[in-house]
Design a protein around this motif. Structure first.
Motif, PDB file in Angstrom:
ATOM      1  N   UNK A 161       0.832  -1.205   0.000  1.00  0.00           N
ATOM      2  CA  UNK A 161       0.000   0.000   0.000  1.00  0.00           C
ATOM      3  C   UNK A 161       0.864   1.252   0.000  1.00  0.00           C
ATOM      4  N   UNK A 162       1.886   1.288   0.853  1.00  0.00           N
ATOM      5  CA  UNK A 162       2.785   2.445   0.882  1.00  0.00           C
ATOM      6  C   UNK A 162       3.472   2.651  -0.466  1.00  0.00           C
ATOM      7  N   UNK A 163       3.922   1.567  -1.061  1.00  0.00           N
ATOM      8  CA  UNK A 163       4.607   1.666  -2.351  1.00  0.00           C
ATOM      9  C   UNK A 163       3.675   2.198  -3.433  1.00  0.00           C
ATOM     10  N   UNK A 164       2.467   1.654  -3.522  1.00  0.00           N
ATOM     11  CA  UNK A 164       1.555   2.130  -4.562  1.00  0.00           C
ATOM     12  C   UNK A 164       1.115   3.573  -4.304  1.00  0.00           C
ATOM     13  N   UNK A 165       0.896   3.950  -3.050  1.00  0.00           N
ATOM     14  CA  UNK A 165       0.541   5.353  -2.769  1.00  0.00           C
ATOM     15  C   UNK A 165       1.634   6.281  -3.290  1.00  0.00           C
ATOM     16  N   UNK A 166       2.880   5.944  -3.003  1.00  0.00           N
ATOM     17  CA  UNK A 166       4.001   6.788  -3.459  1.00  0.00           C
ATOM     18  C   UNK A 166       4.116   6.772  -4.974  1.00  0.00           C
ATOM     19  N   UNK A 167       3.961   5.599  -5.572  1.00  0.00           N
ATOM     20  CA  UNK A 167       4.077   5.498  -7.028  1.00  0.00           C
ATOM     21  C   UNK A 167       2.994   6.326  -7.713  1.00  0.00           C
ATOM     22  N   UNK A 168       1.746   6.157  -7.308  1.00  0.00           N
ATOM     23  CA  UNK A 168       0.663   6.880  -7.978  1.00  0.00           C
ATOM     24  C   UNK A 168       0.731   8.380  -7.692  1.00  0.00           C
ATOM     25  N   UNK A 169       1.192   8.774  -6.515  1.00  0.00           N
ATOM     26  CA  UNK A 169       1.391  10.199  -6.239  1.00  0.00           C
ATOM     27  C   UNK A 169       2.455  10.781  -7.165  1.00  0.00           C
ATOM     28  N   UNK A 170       3.497  10.011  -7.433  1.00  0.00           N
ATOM     29  CA  UNK A 170       4.566  10.514  -8.314  1.00  0.00           C
ATOM     30  C   UNK A 170       4.106  10.597  -9.764  1.00  0.00           C
ATOM     31  N   UNK A 171       3.082   9.857 -10.124  1.00  0.00           N
ATOM     32  CA  UNK A 171       2.571   9.878 -11.494  1.00  0.00           C
ATOM     33  C   UNK A 171       1.460  10.909 -11.700  1.00  0.00           C
ATOM     34  N   UNK A 172       0.995  11.530 -10.620  1.00  0.00           N
ATOM     35  CA  UNK A 172      -0.174  12.409 -10.690  1.00  0.00           C
ATOM     36  C   UNK A 172       0.001  13.553 -11.682  1.00  0.00           C
ATOM     37  N   UNK A 173       1.196  14.085 -11.817  1.00  0.00           N
ATOM     38  CA  UNK A 173       1.417  15.214 -12.725  1.00  0.00           C
ATOM     39  C   UNK A 173       2.022  14.801 -14.062  1.00  0.00           C
ATOM     40  N   UNK A 174       2.083  13.522 -14.309  1.00  0.00           N
ATOM     41  CA  UNK A 174       2.632  13.023 -15.575  1.00  0.00           C
ATOM     42  C   UNK A 174       1.503  12.823 -16.585  1.00  0.00           C
ATOM     43  N   UNK A 175       1.861  12.764 -17.841  1.00  0.00           N
ATOM     44  CA  UNK A 175       0.892  12.534 -18.909  1.00  0.00           C
ATOM     45  C   UNK A 175       0.645  11.023 -19.038  1.00  0.00           C
ATOM     46  N   UNK A 176      -0.025  10.489 -18.018  1.00  0.00           N
ATOM     47  CA  UNK A 176      -0.347   9.068 -17.977  1.00  0.00           C
ATOM     48  C   UNK A 176      -1.859   8.945 -17.797  1.00  0.00           C
ATOM     49  N   UNK A 177      -2.477   8.194 -18.661  1.00  0.00           N
ATOM     50  CA  UNK A 177      -3.937   8.071 -18.683  1.00  0.00           C
ATOM     51  C   UNK A 177      -4.440   6.802 -18.008  1.00  0.00           C
ATOM     52  N   UNK A 178      -3.714   5.697 -18.164  1.00  0.00           N
ATOM     53  CA  UNK A 178      -4.142   4.407 -17.618  1.00  0.00           C
ATOM     54  C   UNK A 178      -2.944   3.652 -17.067  1.00  0.00           C
ATOM     55  N   UNK A 179      -3.224   2.866 -16.012  1.00  0.00           N
ATOM     56  CA  UNK A 179      -2.242   1.925 -15.475  1.00  0.00           C
ATOM     57  C   UNK A 179      -2.822   0.523 -15.628  1.00  0.00           C
ATOM     58  N   UNK A 180      -1.969  -0.410 -15.988  1.00  0.00           N
ATOM     59  CA  UNK A 180      -2.364  -1.814 -16.172  1.00  0.00           C
ATOM     60  C   UNK A 180      -1.501  -2.693 -15.287  1.00  0.00           C
ATOM     61  N   UNK A 181      -2.105  -3.779 -14.814  1.00  0.00           N
ATOM     62  CA  UNK A 181      -1.378  -4.757 -14.012  1.00  0.00           C
ATOM     63  C   UNK A 181      -1.780  -6.146 -14.469  1.00  0.00           C
TER      64      UNK A 181
END
Length: 182
Positions: free
Chosen positions: A118-138
């Motif tokens: 959870x901590x890792x994904x929170x940090x990862x998605x926060x770091x992507x918030x201002x990037x030109x990224x529309x979708x994440x896939x897993x």
């Protein structure tokens, strides 16, 4: 006497993490169907992967570390990445994300129970918030209930399953694909 719990910190991955990150990944290569790589890597073979995840841009590497120092370093508990979804230019606003935890970290080597994933994904998605990224896939090799629960907690929804898409350890494995709007 039990040791005092330590604070987990999440930071960007750096080149000095390469040996530990390679060791974590190789555990999953050797012991699990979570990755479809079948031969362990040397740190030098993993260096291009590490360097493809800078501190900025859509392709990130976040590392969870034990808050205490052992010598000059901190024990790496796991990592999360966002990587290119596919190589073709039209896919550039999509990323594939993943988490790997150290087998001896709290959670037993899977993203369950102790909050490191959870901590890792929170940090990862926060770091992507201002990037030109529309979708994440897993892509989640099946069965893997812990990973499925983690992804669903972060708003991922199933989009389909590739049946028997990979062969490892003498059997075929399904991969369920999940999608999240960013």
């Amino acid at each position: 006497m039990p040791s005092e719990p330590t604070e987990v910190q999440v930071r960007s991955g750096v080149e000095g993490d390469l040996d530990a990150l390679t060791g974590i990944y190789n555990h999953y290569v050797r012991e699990t169907p979570i990755t479809f790589d079948t031969a362990p890597f040397t740190p030098e073979e993993r260096r291009p992967w590490l360097l493809s995840h800078p501190e900025d841009g859509p392709y990130r590497l976040k590392v969870a570390v034990d808050g205490t120092f052992q010598g000059n370093s901190q024990r790496i508990l796991g990592y999360a990445t966002s990587s290119p979804y596919r190589a073709k230019p039209a896919y550039s606003t999509s990323v594939e994300v993943t988490i790997y935890l150290a087998p001896d970290s709290p959670g037993g080597g899977t993203p369950s129970g102790r909050g490191i994933g959870t901590l890792l994904y929170k940090a990862l998605f926060a770091s992507l918030a201002d990037e030109d990224v529309h979708r994440a896939y897993a892509g989640i090799a099946q069965p893997n209930e812990a990973s499925t629960r983690l992804h669903e907690r972060f708003g991922f929804r199933p989009v389909g399953t590739y049946r028997e898409v990979g062969r490892k350890f003498g059997r075929y494995w399904d991969v369920a694909w999940y999608e999240k709007e960013l």
